[in-house]
Design a protein around this motif. Structure first.
Motif, short mmCIF file in Angstrom:
data_model
loop_
_atom_site.label_atom_id
_atom_site.label_comp_id
_atom_site.label_asym_id
_atom_site.label_seq_id
_atom_site.Cartn_x
_atom_site.Cartn_y
_atom_site.Cartn_z
N THR A 67 0.83 -1.20 0.00
CA THR A 67 0.00 0.00 0.00
C THR A 67 0.87 1.25 0.00
OG1 THR A 67 -1.72 -1.26 1.14
CG2 THR A 67 -1.95 1.14 1.12
N PHE A 68 1.95 1.24 0.78
CA PHE A 68 2.91 2.35 0.72
C PHE A 68 3.41 2.55 -0.71
CE2 PHE A 68 4.25 2.21 5.38
CZ PHE A 68 4.08 3.57 5.63
N ASN A 69 3.78 1.44 -1.36
CA ASN A 69 4.28 1.51 -2.74
C ASN A 69 3.24 2.10 -3.68
OD1 ASN A 69 6.98 0.66 -3.19
ND2 ASN A 69 6.42 -1.45 -2.73
N HIS A 70 1.99 1.67 -3.52
CA HIS A 70 0.94 2.18 -4.40
C HIS A 70 0.77 3.69 -4.25
CE1 HIS A 70 -2.66 2.59 -6.72
NE2 HIS A 70 -3.23 3.20 -5.69
N ILE A 71 0.81 4.18 -3.03
CA ILE A 71 0.68 5.63 -2.82
C ILE A 71 1.84 6.36 -3.51
CG2 ILE A 71 0.63 7.52 -1.15
CD1 ILE A 71 -0.50 5.46 0.89
N LEU A 72 3.05 5.86 -3.32
CA LEU A 72 4.21 6.48 -3.96
C LEU A 72 4.06 6.46 -5.48
CD1 LEU A 72 7.04 7.74 -3.89
CD2 LEU A 72 7.95 5.39 -3.76
N TRP A 73 3.66 5.32 -6.01
CA TRP A 73 3.44 5.21 -7.45
C TRP A 73 2.40 6.23 -7.91
CZ3 TRP A 73 -0.94 4.35 -10.24
CH2 TRP A 73 -0.77 4.13 -11.61
N ASN B 17 -6.63 13.38 -1.85
CA ASN B 17 -7.60 12.43 -1.32
C ASN B 17 -7.12 10.99 -1.49
OD1 ASN B 17 -10.37 11.96 -0.22
ND2 ASN B 17 -10.56 10.83 -2.14
N HIS B 18 -6.52 10.69 -2.63
CA HIS B 18 -5.99 9.35 -2.89
C HIS B 18 -4.96 8.96 -1.83
CE1 HIS B 18 -3.18 6.49 -4.88
NE2 HIS B 18 -4.32 5.92 -5.22
N GLN B 19 -4.05 9.88 -1.53
CA GLN B 19 -3.04 9.63 -0.50
C GLN B 19 -3.70 9.33 0.84
OE1 GLN B 19 -1.22 13.45 -0.48
NE2 GLN B 19 0.22 12.99 -2.14
N THR B 20 -4.62 10.21 1.23
CA THR B 20 -5.26 10.10 2.53
C THR B 20 -6.04 8.79 2.65
OG1 THR B 20 -5.39 12.50 2.70
CG2 THR B 20 -6.86 11.24 4.11
N HIS B 21 -6.75 8.43 1.60
CA HIS B 21 -7.53 7.19 1.60
C HIS B 21 -6.63 5.99 1.89
CE1 HIS B 21 -10.02 3.89 0.22
NE2 HIS B 21 -9.11 3.61 -0.70
N HIS B 22 -5.55 5.86 1.14
CA HIS B 22 -4.68 4.69 1.30
C HIS B 22 -3.84 4.76 2.57
CE1 HIS B 22 -5.91 2.62 -2.25
NE2 HIS B 22 -5.62 3.67 -3.03
N ARG B 23 -3.48 5.96 3.02
CA ARG B 23 -2.77 6.06 4.30
C ARG B 23 -3.67 5.60 5.45
NH1 ARG B 23 -0.30 10.99 2.43
NH2 ARG B 23 -1.96 12.08 3.51
N GLY B 24 -4.97 5.83 5.32
CA GLY B 24 -5.90 5.32 6.33
C GLY B 24 -5.84 3.80 6.41
N GLN B 25 -5.71 3.15 5.26
CA GLN B 25 -5.57 1.69 5.24
C GLN B 25 -4.27 1.28 5.93
OE1 GLN B 25 -5.84 1.28 0.98
NE2 GLN B 25 -7.97 0.57 1.11
N ILE B 26 -3.19 1.99 5.63
CA ILE B 26 -1.91 1.68 6.27
C ILE B 26 -2.00 1.88 7.78
CG2 ILE B 26 0.50 2.41 6.51
CD1 ILE B 26 0.44 3.06 3.47
N HIS B 27 -2.61 2.98 8.20
CA HIS B 27 -2.76 3.26 9.63
C HIS B 27 -3.49 2.10 10.31
CE1 HIS B 27 -3.94 5.29 13.34
NE2 HIS B 27 -3.06 6.24 13.05
N ALA B 28 -4.57 1.63 9.71
CA ALA B 28 -5.33 0.52 10.29
C ALA B 28 -4.48 -0.76 10.35
CB ALA B 28 -6.61 0.27 9.49
N MET B 29 -3.74 -1.05 9.28
CA MET B 29 -2.90 -2.26 9.28
C MET B 29 -1.78 -2.14 10.30
SD MET B 29 -2.62 -3.46 5.28
CE MET B 29 -2.40 -1.86 4.49
N LEU B 30 -1.17 -0.97 10.42
CA LEU B 30 -0.12 -0.78 11.41
C LEU B 30 -0.66 -0.95 12.83
CD1 LEU B 30 1.78 2.29 9.92
CD2 LEU B 30 2.73 0.00 10.26
N THR B 31 -1.80 -0.36 13.09
CA THR B 31 -2.41 -0.47 14.41
C THR B 31 -2.72 -1.93 14.74
OG1 THR B 31 -3.31 1.76 14.20
CG2 THR B 31 -4.32 0.35 15.86
N ALA B 32 -3.26 -2.65 13.78
CA ALA B 32 -3.56 -4.07 13.99
C ALA B 32 -2.29 -4.89 14.22
CB ALA B 32 -4.33 -4.62 12.79
N ALA B 33 -1.17 -4.43 13.65
CA ALA B 33 0.11 -5.12 13.82
C ALA B 33 0.82 -4.72 15.11
CB ALA B 33 1.01 -4.84 12.62
#
Length: 168
Positions: free
Chosen positions: A47-53, A136-152
């Motif tokens: 997901t980090f890669n996709h945002i950068l891309w 908005n695209h960045q924020t949307h996918h960073r929210g996914q990363i935030h959730a995955m990081l928190t779960a980890a």
């Protein structure tokens, strides 16, 4: 309203959030960052890669810079190594900040025309609309990363936009 102040604020927000999430992800192993967690781009790393891309793709359209060497379907595997990814992410965040400083109100009123691989055709939209989508695209996918990081078990910082310029 999308104006130069909005663009600059969102560029600062983008850089701040990326620093926060990368710092939280640094505490995980490479295996944990690349673990398929059921997200659209599977893993934290993907997901980090996709945002950068996406950022590099939009920057190429907005500034004429070089576009990514991989297609959108391969965006999750853009950078294999974490250190390499983080270095590129920091460079791109600075490029976004530099670009944001140069944005003028008259430019935002224009139209951006580009070829969309996702749509398979040429598209034109008001630049202000495109800029809103970009952030908005960045924020949307960073929210996914935030959730995955928190779960980890990682502890990323707050994500509230109103905190972007607050001293820590």
């Amino acid at each position: 309203m999308v104006d130069p102040a909005y663009v600059r604020t969102m560029a600062r927000y983008n850089a701040w959030q990326n620093r926060s999430l990368m710092a939280a992800a640094d505490g995980l192993t490479d295996e944990a960052r690349k673990l398929d967690r059921g997200a659209f781009f599977k893993s934290i790393h993907g997901t980090f890669n996709h945002i950068l891309w996406g950022d590099e793709t939009w920057l190429s359209r907005l500034t004429g810079s070089e576009k990514p060497a991989v297609s959108g379907r391969d965006s999750a595997i853009y950078f294999e190594g974490w250190a390499q990814f983080c270095a590129r992410r920091r460079q791109r965040d600075q490029a976004i900040l530099d670009w944001a400083e140069s944005v003028e109100a008259n430019w935002l009123r224009g139209t951006l025309i580009w070829y969309s691989g996702a749509a398979g055709r040429e598209i034109g939209r008001p630049r202000a609309f495109v800029i809103a989508h970009f952030f908005n695209h960045q924020t949307h996918h960073r929210g996914q990363i935030h959730a995955m990081l928190t779960a980890a078990g990682a502890k990323p910082d707050d994500t509230d936009l109103f905190l972007v310029d607050e001293p820590r």
